[in-house]
Design an enzyme around this catalytic site. Structure first.
Site, PDB file in Angstrom:
ATOM      1  N   MET A  11       1.048  69.865 -16.544  1.00 25.72           N
ATOM      2  CA  MET A  11       2.463  69.614 -16.267  1.00 25.72           C
ATOM      3  C   MET A  11       2.949  68.283 -15.763  1.00 25.72           C
ATOM      4  O   MET A  11       2.250  67.790 -15.273  1.00 25.72           O
ATOM      5  CB  MET A  11       3.170  70.787 -15.357  1.00 25.72           C
ATOM      6  CG  MET A  11       2.784  72.246 -15.706  1.00 25.72           C
ATOM      7  SD  MET A  11       3.224  72.813 -17.395  1.00 25.72           S
ATOM      8  CE  MET A  11       4.997  72.910 -17.111  1.00 25.72           C
ATOM      9  N   GLU A  86       3.052  71.662 -27.537  1.00 29.75           N
ATOM     10  CA  GLU A  86       2.633  72.889 -26.981  1.00 29.75           C
ATOM     11  C   GLU A  86       1.544  73.495 -27.909  1.00 29.75           C
ATOM     12  O   GLU A  86       1.355  74.794 -27.861  1.00 29.75           O
ATOM     13  CB  GLU A  86       3.863  74.175 -27.012  1.00 29.75           C
ATOM     14  CG  GLU A  86       5.271  73.526 -26.606  1.00 29.75           C
ATOM     15  CD  GLU A  86       5.145  73.488 -24.791  1.00 29.75           C
ATOM     16  OE1 GLU A  86       4.301  73.800 -24.295  1.00 29.75           O
ATOM     17  OE2 GLU A  86       6.105  73.074 -24.274  1.00 29.75           O
TER      18      GLU A  86
END
Ligand SMILES: [Zn+2]
Length: 190
Positions: A11, A86
């Site tokens: 992240m 993603e």
């Protein structure tokens, strides 16, 4: 021969910013670059890739027709690259179809995603991309709690570290990049 690329990180490792920048580099040279994401994460709003520093890119979602779709566009107007955000949420079949875009259509495919979930297990899409990609790069960032490189993602539920729950649970919790040492310490695994 075009390559299949996998650029993975934790992240906050700047993935969305990099994918938008890559797309921009192609399009400013008048080269068509197709942007895709996976439909599992709709936090950014409908069909948009958004970066934390405010950049935004309209994209399409990957479907099982991705190969035919890109081929049809390419036959009308040359496609110079395909970028995928993603990518950890891709299925094995999706990655195979993307590899066909590189191998058969000779178009580079550049995928960006998380390597592992908050339990440190590989995501399916990442596993297959690590197996099949021609080029693999790590996007780096710093641990939330110290100054080492972050290699893992920690889930915070109401600010409290946890390693339990569903793998894909988007929205009501927060994820932070951490180093392995801090991960173990915060989750009392040492
Ligand atoms: Zn740390």
């Amino acid at each position: 021969m075009a390559k299949l690329y996998y650029r993975y990180g934790t992240m906050q490792s700047n993935k969305s910013n990099q994918i938008i920048t890559t797309h921009h580099q192609y399009t400013t040279q008048g080269k068509q670059c197709l942007a895709y994401s996976t439909p599992i994460d709709t936090r950014s709003g409908h069909k948009r890739i958004k970066s934390r520093i405010g950049l935004e890119l309209v994209c399409e979602y990957i479907t099982e027709n991705i190969y035919e779709e890109v081929k049809a566009i390419h036959e009308k107007d040359r496609v110079h690259a395909v970028v995928v955000d993603e990518a950890q949420f891709l299925s094995r079949a999706d990655v195979h179809r993307l590899s066909d875009i590189a191998d058969v259509l000779d178009i580079p495919v550049i995928c960006f995603g998380l390597k592992t979930d908050f339990r440190n297990h590989l995501f399916e899409g990442s596993r297959v991309l690590l197996e099949l990609s021609d080029a693999i790069d790590e996007l780096k960032t710093i641990c939330q709690f110290c100054n080492k490189k972050a290699t893992l993602n920690m889930r915070l539920l109401n600010g409290v570290p946890t390693n339990i729950g569903e793998t894909i649970q988007i929205g009501d919790e927060e994820y932070v990049p951490v180093c392995r040492k801090c991960y173990k310490e915060r989750l009392e695994l040492v």
